[in-house]
Design a protein around this motif. Structure first.
Motif, PDB file in Angstrom:
ATOM      1  N   VAL A  11       0.836  -1.206   0.000  1.00  0.00           N
ATOM      2  CA  VAL A  11       0.000   0.000   0.000  1.00  0.00           C
ATOM      3  C   VAL A  11       0.866   1.250   0.000  1.00  0.00           C
ATOM      4  O   VAL A  11       0.630   2.194  -0.767  1.00  0.00           O
ATOM      5  CB  VAL A  11      -0.946   0.010   1.222  1.00  0.00           C
ATOM      6  CG1 VAL A  11      -1.730   1.319   1.269  1.00  0.00           C
ATOM      7  CG2 VAL A  11      -1.900  -1.170   1.174  1.00  0.00           C
ATOM      8  N   ALA A  12       1.876   1.278   0.864  1.00  0.00           N
ATOM      9  CA  ALA A  12       2.744   2.453   0.952  1.00  0.00           C
ATOM     10  C   ALA A  12       3.450   2.710  -0.368  1.00  0.00           C
ATOM     11  O   ALA A  12       3.568   3.858  -0.817  1.00  0.00           O
ATOM     12  CB  ALA A  12       3.764   2.261   2.078  1.00  0.00           C
ATOM     13  N   ALA A  20       0.907   4.118  -2.757  1.00  0.00           N
ATOM     14  CA  ALA A  20       0.506   5.464  -2.333  1.00  0.00           C
ATOM     15  C   ALA A  20       1.561   6.496  -2.674  1.00  0.00           C
ATOM     16  O   ALA A  20       1.235   7.653  -2.987  1.00  0.00           O
ATOM     17  CB  ALA A  20       0.223   5.475  -0.832  1.00  0.00           C
ATOM     18  N   ARG A  67       2.044  11.061  -4.500  1.00  0.00           N
ATOM     19  CA  ARG A  67       2.550  12.115  -3.611  1.00  0.00           C
ATOM     20  C   ARG A  67       2.388  13.507  -4.197  1.00  0.00           C
ATOM     21  O   ARG A  67       2.278  14.482  -3.464  1.00  0.00           O
ATOM     22  CB  ARG A  67       4.025  11.876  -3.296  1.00  0.00           C
ATOM     23  CG  ARG A  67       4.279  10.761  -2.309  1.00  0.00           C
ATOM     24  CD  ARG A  67       5.754  10.690  -1.982  1.00  0.00           C
ATOM     25  NE  ARG A  67       6.206  11.858  -1.249  1.00  0.00           N
ATOM     26  CZ  ARG A  67       7.420  12.386  -1.349  1.00  0.00           C
ATOM     27  NH1 ARG A  67       8.287  11.876  -2.198  1.00  0.00           N
ATOM     28  NH2 ARG A  67       7.755  13.426  -0.639  1.00  0.00           N
ATOM     29  N   ILE A 102      -2.207   7.005   2.148  1.00  0.00           N
ATOM     30  CA  ILE A 102      -1.872   5.653   2.608  1.00  0.00           C
ATOM     31  C   ILE A 102      -3.047   5.043   3.363  1.00  0.00           C
ATOM     32  O   ILE A 102      -3.386   3.862   3.177  1.00  0.00           O
ATOM     33  CB  ILE A 102      -0.614   5.677   3.494  1.00  0.00           C
ATOM     34  CG1 ILE A 102       0.615   6.052   2.659  1.00  0.00           C
ATOM     35  CG2 ILE A 102      -0.393   4.321   4.165  1.00  0.00           C
ATOM     36  CD1 ILE A 102       1.884   6.217   3.468  1.00  0.00           C
ATOM     37  N   SER A 103      -3.684   5.832   4.231  1.00  0.00           N
ATOM     38  CA  SER A 103      -4.822   5.325   5.000  1.00  0.00           C
ATOM     39  C   SER A 103      -5.947   4.862   4.081  1.00  0.00           C
ATOM     40  O   SER A 103      -6.569   3.822   4.319  1.00  0.00           O
ATOM     41  CB  SER A 103      -5.335   6.404   5.953  1.00  0.00           C
ATOM     42  OG  SER A 103      -4.371   6.692   6.953  1.00  0.00           O
ATOM     43  N   ASN A 111      -5.020   1.638   2.611  1.00  0.00           N
ATOM     44  CA  ASN A 111      -5.220   0.550   3.569  1.00  0.00           C
ATOM     45  C   ASN A 111      -6.673   0.095   3.604  1.00  0.00           C
ATOM     46  O   ASN A 111      -6.961  -1.093   3.795  1.00  0.00           O
ATOM     47  CB  ASN A 111      -4.779   0.994   4.965  1.00  0.00           C
ATOM     48  CG  ASN A 111      -3.266   1.109   5.092  1.00  0.00           C
ATOM     49  OD1 ASN A 111      -2.527   0.576   4.269  1.00  0.00           O
ATOM     50  ND2 ASN A 111      -2.802   1.800   6.114  1.00  0.00           N
TER      51      ASN A 111
END
Length: 306
Positions: free
Chosen positions: A62-63, A66, A70, A80-81, A84
């Protein structure tokens, strides 16, 4: 599904993001068979612990995804949330029997969740939500990559025209979107402005051996154990006892002790040990050749069926 609160929390600021990335690296990756069993446990028995392990083992994925968003003008922690959330949806719907890995299935859900969040965000309201603008939003970076314009700031007039024509939008839309989405989204971007904190991708990489390497080493060790176990079958009871006591035990038994146990001389025990070792060695080599032939036959069958 495990509650979101049970996942690592992303604090605001670069320091908070750094701590989060460091924390998620501690969650171990899953071997294919382990992932399959956990997915079955959650699907068939609603095992929340299994679901949690499936989620946490994919937080780095995920990171990584994500980070590609940016430059979209939104707090990366929120991106990121949202990713998730998509991952948890993927785990909830994942069907392990279909034969593919969770990461492959989850990527679509992660990206869809992030993109939906971006489109509904206040920072993009001014861009509008027409079909053309959405197409521009999701294709601008790819178009810039195709014309090698990713790192040039403002686009050149001919580049603006090329993209606008290709995507069916106005030149003004291209210029506005490009400036709005400006910024380095590369995983090679410095973690901090002083460039001393390493690169973003450094936080996402698992320094341990790859899962493929671990599994290959594990398979090789299993094969060795099986070859040795099968080879031991060529020994009689006395040879096996002496071979195990002298060659396999963590604390080998002395020749003197074994000579007393079997009522023979120390030299006779040594001779039996050497003979047993030679017999096992030959059997192991023979078994290894058979194993290699078996793999070769499997490869031929796969090629024939391809």
């Amino acid at each position: 599904m495990a509650a979101r609160a049970s996942l690592p929390v992303i604090a605001s600021g670069e320091a908070g993001l750094s701590r989060y990335l460091d924390e998620i690296r501690r969650f171990p990756m899953l071997a294919p068979d382990e992932e399959y069993m956990l997915a079955k446990a959650y699907k068939e028995h609603d095992d929340r612990n299994a679901a949690h392990r499936l989620v946490t083992s994919h937080l780095r994925l995920v990171a990584k995804i994500a980070m590609g968003y940016r430059g979209y003008g939104l707090p990366i922690g929120e991106v990121i949330s949202e990713g998730n959330v998509g991952l948890m949806q993927a785990v909830k719907r994942f069907e392990p029997e279909k034969g593919f890995r969770l990461a492959t299935y989850a990527m679509w859900w992660i990206k869809a969740s992030i993109q939906e969040y971006i489109l509904r965000s206040w920072s993009l309201v001014k861009m509008g939500t027409t079909a053309n603008q959405k197409r521009l939003f999701f294709n601008l970076r790819k178009m810039k990559s195709q014309i090698q314009a990713l790192d040039e700031g403002d686009l050149k007039p001919d580049q603006v025209q090329q993209i606008a024509t290709k995507l069916g939008v106005t030149n003004e839309d291209v210029i506005s979107m490009n400036r709005r989405l400006g910024g380095d989204t590369s995983l090679n971007a410095p973690l901090r402005a002083d460039a001393e904190g390493g690169e973003w991708q450094d936080w996402l990489v698992d320094d341990s051996e790859s899962q493929e390497t671990v599994l290959a080493n594990q398979e090789e060790a299993d094969n060795r154990r099986k070859l040795l176990k099968d080879a031991m079958g060529v020994l009689n009871e006395r040879e096996r006892r002496i071979f195990e006591a002298r060659r396999l035990a963590e604390d080998p038994i002395t020749l003197e002790e074994l000579s007393t146990e079997f009522g023979v001389s120390r030299e006779r025990v040594r001779q039996i040990e050497v003979r047993a070792f030679e017999k096992v060695q030959k059997a192991v080599k023979r078994g290894a050749r058979d194993l290699e032939r078996g793999h070769a036959d499997d490869d031929e069958l796969e090629q024939a069926g391809a």
